[in-house]
Design an enzyme around this catalytic site. Sequence first.
Site, PDB file in Angstrom:
ATOM      1  N   TYR A  53       0.843  -1.199   0.000  1.00  0.00           N
ATOM      2  CA  TYR A  53       0.000   0.000   0.000  1.00  0.00           C
ATOM      3  C   TYR A  53       0.880   1.251   0.000  1.00  0.00           C
ATOM      4  O   TYR A  53       1.686   1.449   0.929  1.00  0.00           O
ATOM      5  CB  TYR A  53      -0.921   0.032   1.221  1.00  0.00           C
ATOM      6  CG  TYR A  53      -2.030  -1.005   1.218  1.00  0.00           C
ATOM      7  CD1 TYR A  53      -2.340  -1.751   0.080  1.00  0.00           C
ATOM      8  CD2 TYR A  53      -2.787  -1.246   2.369  1.00  0.00           C
ATOM      9  CE1 TYR A  53      -3.361  -2.690   0.091  1.00  0.00           C
ATOM     10  CE2 TYR A  53      -3.806  -2.178   2.388  1.00  0.00           C
ATOM     11  CZ  TYR A  53      -4.092  -2.903   1.245  1.00  0.00           C
ATOM     12  OH  TYR A  53      -5.101  -3.826   1.268  1.00  0.00           O
ATOM     13  N   THR A  54       0.701   2.075  -0.999  1.00  0.00           N
ATOM     14  CA  THR A  54       1.456   3.330  -1.175  1.00  0.00           C
ATOM     15  C   THR A  54       2.959   3.131  -0.931  1.00  0.00           C
ATOM     16  O   THR A  54       3.602   3.912  -0.236  1.00  0.00           O
ATOM     17  CB  THR A  54       0.903   4.461  -0.278  1.00  0.00           C
ATOM     18  OG1 THR A  54       0.951   4.074   1.102  1.00  0.00           O
ATOM     19  CG2 THR A  54      -0.522   4.786  -0.627  1.00  0.00           C
TER      20      THR A  54
END
Length: 317
Positions: A53-54
């Site tokens: 995630y990111t």
Amino acid sequence: MQQRRVGGSGLQVSRLGLGTMTWGRDTDEHEARESLIAFAEAGGTLVDTAAGYTDGESEALLGRLVGDVVARDEIVLATKAGVSRRSGERVVNTSRGHLLASLDASLRRLGVDHVDLWQVHTWSSASPLEETLAALDRAVSSGRTSYVGISNYTGWQTARAATWQQAVPGRTPLVSTQVEYSLLNRSVEREVLPAAVATGLGLFPWSPLGRGVLTGKYRGGTPVDSRGASPTFAGFVGAYLEESSARVVEAVARAAEGLGWTPLEVALVWVRDRPGVTAPIVGARTAAQLRGSLGLEEKSLPTELVRALDDVSQRSA
């Protein structure tokens, strides 16, 4: 908030989980902090993130808040490994070496010595299944995680992985699977959910609001501040902006109007209370959006409305 056991394990989590996929990109530290505070105050315990995630910033941001906003032992910290991005491209690697190195990096970003639940983010035929699952055994035996699970596996993949772990004493049993499940996507009911129930896995639905479409925000077009207008998520949301989905959204809106609820509440309670479901994972961009999902504890759908929603969403099953 009511607590539920995860499958046949001793792990207990709140029946609503907090997802952090947008943290570090669309959700800044202020909104993340306010979201975590609101979630904890509502009795929520399950907080889900992932190494992918990111580019790890979701974990890093969560790590800065754990111990400050909420005590470490008051949450069930879950993360995933196996998916990353290089030069903007999605890369899947579920080899033993990569998974364990990814877990160590996750622990550093989170600022903890172990997580409560570690999940393989997706299936990959590029690595032998027994090698992937051996990484889960090692993670538990070394104290880096207490429980292990899988994510985005099909029905036969779920059954094979869970059975492999149960076949020989000493292997670490899987306790959960995380898959997309909502009124706009009920495909897991065909094979994944029966496989999970048969092998004793808890089920965590991701995108329980149909990628945001079931909130009704797209009924009159695409709001400029929505995920559907974002270059990152336009295609992701757009998959559910077609005529068959619109009929389901309208049915949810009518049910909400009759109950005096919001469409979000109808859609979320429907999936939360499905057989076999442990906890839907709700990912909100802002704390204000998240708070709309936190007032459901005393709500349940009348049986006749459940039947009506089941009928209108049958095409997604």
